[in-house]
Design an enzyme around this catalytic site. Structure first.
Site, PDB file in Angstrom:
ATOM      1  N   ASP A  67       0.528  -1.452   0.135  1.00  0.00           N
ATOM      2  CA  ASP A  67      -0.028  -0.155  -0.256  1.00  0.00           C
ATOM      3  C   ASP A  67       0.796   1.335  -0.163  1.00  0.00           C
ATOM      4  O   ASP A  67       1.977   0.886   0.572  1.00  0.00           O
ATOM      5  CB  ASP A  67      -0.824  -0.116   0.906  1.00  0.00           C
ATOM      6  CG  ASP A  67      -0.459  -0.827   2.268  1.00  0.00           C
ATOM      7  OD1 ASP A  67       0.378  -0.461   2.942  1.00  0.00           O
ATOM      8  OD2 ASP A  67      -1.511  -1.203   3.199  1.00  0.00           O
ATOM      9  N   ASN A 136      -6.790  -3.143  14.146  1.00  0.00           N
ATOM     10  CA  ASN A 136      -8.960  -4.182  14.076  1.00  0.00           C
ATOM     11  C   ASN A 136      -9.046  -4.238  13.250  1.00  0.00           C
ATOM     12  O   ASN A 136     -10.259  -4.867  12.744  1.00  0.00           O
ATOM     13  CB  ASN A 136      -9.476  -2.378  13.598  1.00  0.00           C
ATOM     14  CG  ASN A 136      -8.666  -1.856  12.395  1.00  0.00           C
ATOM     15  OD1 ASN A 136      -7.803  -2.558  11.563  1.00  0.00           O
ATOM     16  ND2 ASN A 136      -8.605  -0.934  11.552  1.00  0.00           N
ATOM     17  N   HIS A 138      -7.323  -5.196  10.141  1.00  0.00           N
ATOM     18  CA  HIS A 138      -7.344  -5.298   8.641  1.00  0.00           C
ATOM     19  C   HIS A 138      -5.482  -5.550   7.984  1.00  0.00           C
ATOM     20  O   HIS A 138      -5.373  -5.803   9.304  1.00  0.00           O
ATOM     21  CB  HIS A 138      -7.242  -3.240   8.264  1.00  0.00           C
ATOM     22  CG  HIS A 138      -5.826  -2.779   9.299  1.00  0.00           C
ATOM     23  ND1 HIS A 138      -6.046  -1.212   9.102  1.00  0.00           N
ATOM     24  CD2 HIS A 138      -4.303  -3.165   8.955  1.00  0.00           C
ATOM     25  CE1 HIS A 138      -5.039  -1.170   9.435  1.00  0.00           C
ATOM     26  NE2 HIS A 138      -3.802  -2.180   8.763  1.00  0.00           N
ATOM     27  N   GLU A 143      -9.626  -1.660   5.390  1.00  0.00           N
ATOM     28  CA  GLU A 143     -10.114  -2.398   7.021  1.00  0.00           C
ATOM     29  C   GLU A 143     -11.646  -2.482   6.660  1.00  0.00           C
ATOM     30  O   GLU A 143     -12.376  -3.173   5.920  1.00  0.00           O
ATOM     31  CB  GLU A 143     -10.947  -0.427   6.601  1.00  0.00           C
ATOM     32  CG  GLU A 143      -9.187   0.629   6.591  1.00  0.00           C
ATOM     33  CD  GLU A 143      -8.140   0.499   8.028  1.00  0.00           C
ATOM     34  OE1 GLU A 143      -8.061  -0.438   8.475  1.00  0.00           O
ATOM     35  OE2 GLU A 143      -8.425   1.616   8.031  1.00  0.00           O
TER      36      GLU A 143
HETATM   37  C1  F6R Z   1       1.516  -1.385   5.935  1.00  0.00           C
HETATM   38  C2  F6R Z   1      -0.066  -2.440   6.025  1.00  0.00           C
HETATM   39  C3  F6R Z   1      -0.649  -2.742   7.425  1.00  0.00           C
HETATM   40  C4  F6R Z   1       0.122  -2.867   8.496  1.00  0.00           C
HETATM   41  C5  F6R Z   1      -0.425  -2.736   9.327  1.00  0.00           C
HETATM   42  C6  F6R Z   1       0.148  -2.772  11.188  1.00  0.00           C
HETATM   43  O1  F6R Z   1       2.255  -1.677   4.930  1.00  0.00           O
HETATM   44  O2  F6R Z   1      -0.964  -2.831   4.888  1.00  0.00           O
HETATM   45  O3  F6R Z   1      -1.733  -3.763   6.956  1.00  0.00           O
HETATM   46  O4  F6R Z   1       0.468  -3.833   8.591  1.00  0.00           O
HETATM   47  O5  F6R Z   1      -1.193  -1.212   9.775  1.00  0.00           O
HETATM   48  O6  F6R Z   1       0.788  -1.812  11.618  1.00  0.00           O
HETATM   49  P1  F6R Z   1       2.318  -2.156  11.965  1.00  0.00           P
HETATM   50  O7  F6R Z   1       3.308  -3.102  11.976  1.00  0.00           O
HETATM   51  O8  F6R Z   1       2.292  -0.375  12.144  1.00  0.00           O
HETATM   52  O9  F6R Z   1       1.513  -2.466  13.446  1.00  0.00           O
END
Ligand code: F6R
Length: 242
Positions: A67, A136, A138, A143
């Site tokens: 992303d 959450n 995702h 989301e």
């Molecule tokens: C990032 C992504 C998100 C993260 C997720 C966890 O490229 O796609 O899904 O993997 O938000 O983020 P952290 O590791 O910061 O807790």
């Protein structure tokens, strides 16, 4: 799902780095899907160290990131492109032409999403997709919602997700873009092997729901239950509710 629990995030990162390097050694033309965020920092540190010490040849590997924020490009400090360059790409000798990231500054975002899907398909799909998970539930920026996007799309970030990314923007969630481009659920589920990594207490409930709950769009990671080859790598704290 294969669930593996490690004593701490360093042990986890070390095991995953070793496996990824083994995979690159066995298949030099590996196509890797990569996440950003807090969780993979230890993994990227370990990949840098092992590459420095072991002369690993990454030159035929292709990467696709999950992303990118809408409106940001590689020269913007908060962009995931800047994060990836600093944490990994500048250090391991990947061919710049083999690094694919979504362009958050593309004039036509829908076309950019289509380009990304075509680029992934053109290389025969993703061999190993590494994922983090949001508190959450995702994955990528898919989301929780009543319905999920199958393919790469423009995603609207929930307030909690913007809060979680504030560190990239001087600690101010209001500066985190409201939208991002993200691989879709089908893009992720098309990878031949998915490796989801979670560490820390704030991931406990999402991890438990992903592993034991119903498959539901309100916890997007639960869709990984239907994938034939998923490895979930956890530290003890994130595994606490399993
Ligand atoms: C990032 C992504 C998100 C993260 C997720 C966890 O490229 O796609 O899904 O993997 O938000 O983020 P952290 O590791 O910061 O807790």
């Amino acid at each position: 799902m294969l669930i593996e629990t490690f004593d701490n995030e360093e042990a986890l990162a070390s095991a995953l780095a070793e496996r990824l390097i083994d995979a690159v050694t066995r298949s030099p033309r590996l196509v890797l899907g990569l996440p950003t965020g807090r969780t993979p920092i230890a993994l990227y540190r370990e990949l840098r160290r092992r590459t420095r010490e072991g002369r690993i040849d990454w030159s035929d590997v292709h990467t696709f990131n999950l992303d990118e924020f809408v409106g940001l490009g590689g020269h913007d400090a908060g962009s995931y492109r800047a994060y990836m360059q600093a944490e990994l790409f500048d250090h391991i000798g990947l061919d710049a032409a083999h690094i694919e990231m979504l362009d958050g500054r593309a004039a036509d975002l829908a076309l950019e999403c289509e380009r990304y899907e075509r680029a992934i398909a053109g290389l025969g799909g993703i061999d190993i997709q590494v994922l983090g998970i949001g508190a959450n539930g995702h994955i990528g920026f898919n989301e929780p919602a009543d319905g999920l996007h199958a393919r790469t799309h423009v995603a609207t970030l929930l307030p909690g997700t913007r809060d979680a990314n504030a560190a990239l923007f001087g600690g101010d969630p209001a500066r985190v873009p409201e939208r991002a481009l993200s691989m879709g659920m089908g893009t992720i589920l098309s990878a031949r092997h998915v490796v989801l990594v979670a560490t820390g207490a704030e991931k406990r409930d999402a991890v438990a729901g992903m592993v034991h709950g119903l498959v539901t769009p309100t916890l997007p990671a639960s869709f990984l239950q239907v994938h034939p080859r998923v490895t979930v790598m956890l530290d003890r704290v994130a595994a606490a509710r399993l």
